[in-house]
Design a protein around this motif. Structure first.
Motif, PDB file in Angstrom:
ATOM      1  N   ASN A  30       0.987  -1.286   0.232  1.00  0.00           N
ATOM      2  CA  ASN A  30      -0.328   0.019  -0.207  1.00  0.00           C
ATOM      3  C   ASN A  30       1.100   1.202   0.002  1.00  0.00           C
ATOM      4  O   ASN A  30       1.188   1.970   1.029  1.00  0.00           O
ATOM      5  N   ARG A  39      -0.618   4.172   2.270  1.00  0.00           N
ATOM      6  CA  ARG A  39       0.300   4.463   3.605  1.00  0.00           C
ATOM      7  C   ARG A  39       1.493   4.558   4.323  1.00  0.00           C
ATOM      8  O   ARG A  39       1.462   5.304   5.022  1.00  0.00           O
ATOM      9  N   PHE A  80       3.644   1.630  12.088  1.00  0.00           N
ATOM     10  CA  PHE A  80       2.133   0.372  12.094  1.00  0.00           C
ATOM     11  C   PHE A  80       2.729  -0.560  12.581  1.00  0.00           C
ATOM     12  O   PHE A  80       3.862  -1.241  12.269  1.00  0.00           O
ATOM     13  N   THR A  81       2.247  -1.330  12.882  1.00  0.00           N
ATOM     14  CA  THR A  81       1.875  -3.250  12.792  1.00  0.00           C
ATOM     15  C   THR A  81       1.440  -3.377  12.126  1.00  0.00           C
ATOM     16  O   THR A  81      -0.507  -2.934  12.775  1.00  0.00           O
ATOM     17  N   GLU A  82       0.881  -4.488  11.321  1.00  0.00           N
ATOM     18  CA  GLU A  82      -0.390  -5.424  11.178  1.00  0.00           C
ATOM     19  C   GLU A  82       0.404  -6.795  11.260  1.00  0.00           C
ATOM     20  O   GLU A  82       2.317  -6.730  11.094  1.00  0.00           O
ATOM     21  N   ASN A  83      -0.500  -7.891  11.374  1.00  0.00           N
ATOM     22  CA  ASN A  83      -0.468  -8.988  11.347  1.00  0.00           C
ATOM     23  C   ASN A  83      -0.332 -10.236  10.602  1.00  0.00           C
ATOM     24  O   ASN A  83      -1.833  -9.469  10.461  1.00  0.00           O
ATOM     25  N   GLU A  84       0.212 -10.748  10.513  1.00  0.00           N
ATOM     26  CA  GLU A  84      -0.420 -11.998   9.737  1.00  0.00           C
ATOM     27  C   GLU A  84      -0.912 -10.863   8.255  1.00  0.00           C
ATOM     28  O   GLU A  84      -1.582 -11.878   8.058  1.00  0.00           O
ATOM     29  N   VAL A  85      -0.076 -10.475   7.238  1.00  0.00           N
ATOM     30  CA  VAL A  85       0.174  -9.681   6.126  1.00  0.00           C
ATOM     31  C   VAL A  85       1.045 -11.008   5.708  1.00  0.00           C
ATOM     32  O   VAL A  85       1.957 -11.453   5.614  1.00  0.00           O
ATOM     33  N   ASP A 127       4.671 -11.061  10.139  1.00  0.00           N
ATOM     34  CA  ASP A 127       3.949  -9.970  11.297  1.00  0.00           C
ATOM     35  C   ASP A 127       5.191  -8.297  10.335  1.00  0.00           C
ATOM     36  O   ASP A 127       6.138  -8.819  10.839  1.00  0.00           O
ATOM     37  N   THR A 159       6.210  -5.130  11.500  1.00  0.00           N
ATOM     38  CA  THR A 159       6.551  -3.391  11.911  1.00  0.00           C
ATOM     39  C   THR A 159       7.382  -2.434  10.945  1.00  0.00           C
ATOM     40  O   THR A 159       8.066  -2.767  10.454  1.00  0.00           O
TER      41      THR A 159
END
Length: 358
Positions: free
Chosen positions: A61, A64, A75-80, A93, A95
């Motif tokens: 993205n 973003r 920001f952090t996103e899990n199980e991308v 995961d 970060t």
């Protein structure tokens, strides 16, 4: 006493977490060894290129990331799910952290593969199961071969006492079937000889396999290659390695043929992998051979037992090819992994690279 300063680059290269840094143009300016392994390429192909170039569209993205630069928010996103252009899919995961450097603002990506621990656990379980299965087969082979030898010997003695050719036909049948069972047991046991190790260019046995399959005109299947010429010589038994890869390639050929896959294609790929764990031991450098086909994929009901002897989805298959391949690779302290889904099946042979003494 004055403390010895750390070599920051070596420190970052030794960690298993993927670390990638991009500038405000979204171009990669740094990747540690784990990062290079994630992208399956080196710094020359990474640095200066947009991070989005390595993924299928819409995986990254960009809006973003640009917003993160403007706002300075992490920001952090899990199980991308990361979908690479070379058809790999990695669950991780993620970060993203803002950095202020002398060269301007940067974004640091920390990527932790969530499937890595599962893979290591599955690998250890598979290795233990394979060892247990081989020990069971060794015990059964001993119990089977002893009476088989007695049956064969008795049939030979009986044949000498018979004069009628018709009666000797039955003793010959007993001898032939005893030999067939003994050969089957020997194949179940797999190769017992130790590897004859020598320094070898990994691509030499692969080219022999490619030539062998191309010479087989009954298989109208394209076999292409994508080799990494930077891989140093590896200490292996070339014949054993060739047999292991050949068993996997033949399985792929049969799967493509039986499924009548349109435009069937097999790729032989070699790559360098850094900081790889094989059977619980960490190796700073490993060579990988990937055998990739575009067939229907491995049936779900045999995926967990794929390397067991006699396990096969084919009506005419023996179910020994992959078991023998794993035994041969184990002789080299290596491992075999498999990733399969409809349209993409990938076997990965990983072999540790030792330093060649000058």
């Amino acid at each position: 006493m004055q403390a010895t300063p750390f070599d920051t680059n070596n420190l970052l290269d030794s960690v298993t977490t993927v670390l990638v840094v991009i500038d405000n143009s979204l171009r990669i300016v740094y990747a540690n060894h784990a990062g290079q392994a994630l992208f399956a390429t080196g710094t020359k192909q990474l640095y200066g290129h947009s991070i989005a170039d390595f993924f299928v569209p819409n995986t990254i993205n960009k809006a973003r990331l640009r917003a993160a630069f403007r706002s300075g928010q992490d920001f952090t996103e899990n199980e991308v799910k990361l979908y690479f252009r070379d058809n790999r899919v990695v669950s991780a995961d993620l970060t993203v952290t803002n950095l202020n450097t002398d060269d301007g603002p940067r974004l640091l990506f920390e990527v932790k593969k969530v499937d890595q621990q599962k893979r290591i656990s599955r690998e250890n379980q598979q290795h233990a199961q394979h060892f247990a299965a081989r020990e069971l087969i060794r015990g059964l082979a001993h119990e089977i071969k002893n009476p088989l030898g007695g049956i064969r010997g008795a049939a030979q003695l009986l044949e000498k006492a018979l004069s009628s050719p018709d009666e000797k036909e039955f003793t010959q049948l007993i001898i032939e079937q005893s030999d067939r069972l003994r050969n089957l047991v020997d194949r179940l046991l797999g190769p017992n000889s130790l590897p004859r190790l020598e320094w070898c260019n990994l691509h030499r046995p692969l080219e022999k396999i490619r030539s062998l399959m191309k010479a087989d005109t009954s298989q109208a299947i394209a076999i292409s290659r994508d080799y990494d010429p930077s891989i140093p010589d590896v200490k292996v038994d070339p014949d054993m390695l060739q047999q292991a890869v050949l068993n996997i390639v033949r399985n792929a050929v049969q799967a493509l043929r039986d499924s009548k896959t349109p435009n069937p294609h097999i790729r032989l790929v070699t790559r360098i992998e850094r900081q790889l764990t094989i059977h619980g031991q960490r190796h700073s450098l490993a060579a990988q051979i990937k055998i990739i086909d575009n067939g229907p994929g491995i049936p779900a009901d045999i995926r967990d037992t794929l390397f067991y002897p006699l396990v096969t989805s084919k009506d005419t298959g023996s179910g020994l090819g992959l078991s023998i391949a794993q035994t041969l690779v184990n002789h080299h302290d290596g491992k075999i992994e498999v990733d399969s889904r409809p349209g993409h099946t990938e076997f990965i042979i990983s072999l540790p690279i030792d330093r060649k003494e000058s």
